[in-house]
Design an enzyme around this catalytic site. Structure first.
Site, PDB file in Angstrom:
ATOM      1  N   SER A 137       0.286  -4.461  -0.431  1.00 50.62           N
ATOM      2  CA  SER A 137      -0.137  -5.745  -0.982  1.00 50.62           C
ATOM      3  C   SER A 137      -0.179  -6.734   0.167  1.00 50.62           C
ATOM      4  O   SER A 137       0.431  -6.506   1.222  1.00 50.62           O
ATOM      5  CB  SER A 137       0.855  -6.210  -2.052  1.00 50.62           C
ATOM      6  OG  SER A 137       0.703  -7.584  -2.346  1.00 50.62           O
ATOM      7  N   TYR A 150      10.059  -8.622  -4.406  1.00 54.19           N
ATOM      8  CA  TYR A 150       8.852  -7.798  -4.485  1.00 54.19           C
ATOM      9  C   TYR A 150       8.235  -7.641  -3.090  1.00 54.19           C
ATOM     10  O   TYR A 150       7.891  -6.530  -2.659  1.00 54.19           O
ATOM     11  CB  TYR A 150       7.841  -8.415  -5.442  1.00 54.19           C
ATOM     12  CG  TYR A 150       6.506  -7.725  -5.444  1.00 54.19           C
ATOM     13  CD1 TYR A 150       6.343  -6.475  -6.034  1.00 54.19           C
ATOM     14  CD2 TYR A 150       5.384  -8.315  -4.855  1.00 54.19           C
ATOM     15  CE1 TYR A 150       5.116  -5.824  -6.030  1.00 54.19           C
ATOM     16  CE2 TYR A 150       4.152  -7.672  -4.856  1.00 54.19           C
ATOM     17  CZ  TYR A 150       4.024  -6.432  -5.437  1.00 54.19           C
ATOM     18  OH  TYR A 150       2.815  -5.794  -5.430  1.00 54.19           O
TER      19      TYR A 150
END
Length: 277
Positions: A137, A150
């Site tokens: 990501s 995260y």
């Protein structure tokens, strides 16, 4: 299910929705022999009807990973490609995120993903051919307030992927990292509950409400999962893939961020997401 020996085989994890589902469909379009794996078997029924082999997988359960690896070993021996897409995220300040919930993210996004890769890798290495795509990501390159845990899991995935790429080079197995930006998947809905819970905190609530507003605004311009699926298939089919691919809304920040001084970058992020200069 019979298949031609010339058909390329690929496992796509997290194939029940979003990027994994779109990628599995696109690979079927391209003639790949697709193993689609996720916890929700019923959601992959359209893939099964198109010829994919649908398998159950819970990355947080080592026994589930072993069972999947055994099935694939019996069917094809060595995979031609592995797309490690399965993962999830929760939101919250570093201080207040319960460590057990943060640990659960790492169990799926890092340890489960790499554990499954360890099980599937030896036949690929012994055959001296294969390709591994790890879905990271933009959060794997920089983090924002409320997404530290995260982002940390994705930073860890980036680091272990870099090591794996270097280690496997001489064995003919290529490792590629794909870094999507904001994508219309289940991420926003999955993290919504933790966002709302953290927004009630007496100290961190105001920040988390600003974070939620910034995310809502950003996801209005989010890209579709098909954008990432196209990138993944391209990385699988090109003869010499790049080590990293970025794609999707706001992924261009990966080009700019390394050239911006940290204090200035911090100020820009605080202004946008916390309301501070």
């Amino acid at each position: 299910m019979s298949r031609s020996h010339s058909t390329r085989s690929v496992l796509v994890t997290g194939a029940s929705s979003g990027i994994g589902l779109a990628t599995a469909h696109r690979l079927l379009d391209s003639g790949w022999h697709v193993f689609a794996a996720a916890r929700r078997l019923e959601a992959m029924e359209p893939l099964r009807l198109r010829g994919a082999e649908v398998l159950s997988l819970d990355l947080a359960d080592e026994g589930s990973c072993r069972q999947l690896a055994d099935v694939i070993g019996r069917h094809v021996g060595a995979l031609d490609a592995l797309v490690n897409n399965a993962g999830y995220g929760e939101a919250g300040p570093v201080e207040t995120m319960p460590v057990e919930r943060a640990r659960a993210m790492f169990e799926v996004n890092v340890f489960g993903l790499i554990g499954l890769t360890q099980m599937l890798l030896p036949p690929m290495r012994e055959r001296r051919r294969g390709r591994i795509i790890n879905l990271s990501s933009i959060a794997g390159r920089f983090v924002t307030p409320g997404a530290g845990w995260y982002g940390a899991s994705k930073h860890a995935l980036e680091g272990i992927s870099d090591a794996l790429r270097l280690e496997l080079h001489s064995f003919g197995v290529q490792v590629v990292i794909v870094e999507p930006g904001l994508i219309l998947t289940g991420f926003a809905s999955t993290s919504a509950a933790s966002l709302q819970w953290q927004a009630l905190h007496p100290v961190w609530g105001p920040m988390m409400r600003r974070v939620e507003m910034a995310w809502d605004q950003g996801f209005r311009q989010a890209s579709t999962p098909e954008v990432v699926a196209r990138t993944i298939v391209s990385a699988l089919e090109v003869s010499r893939p790049k080590p990293r691919y970025r794609c999707g809304s706001q992924s261009e920040a990966l080009v700019l961020q390394p050239f911006i001084p940290t204090r200035l970058w911090d100020a820009l992020v605080r202004q946008r997401m916390i309301g501070q200069r």
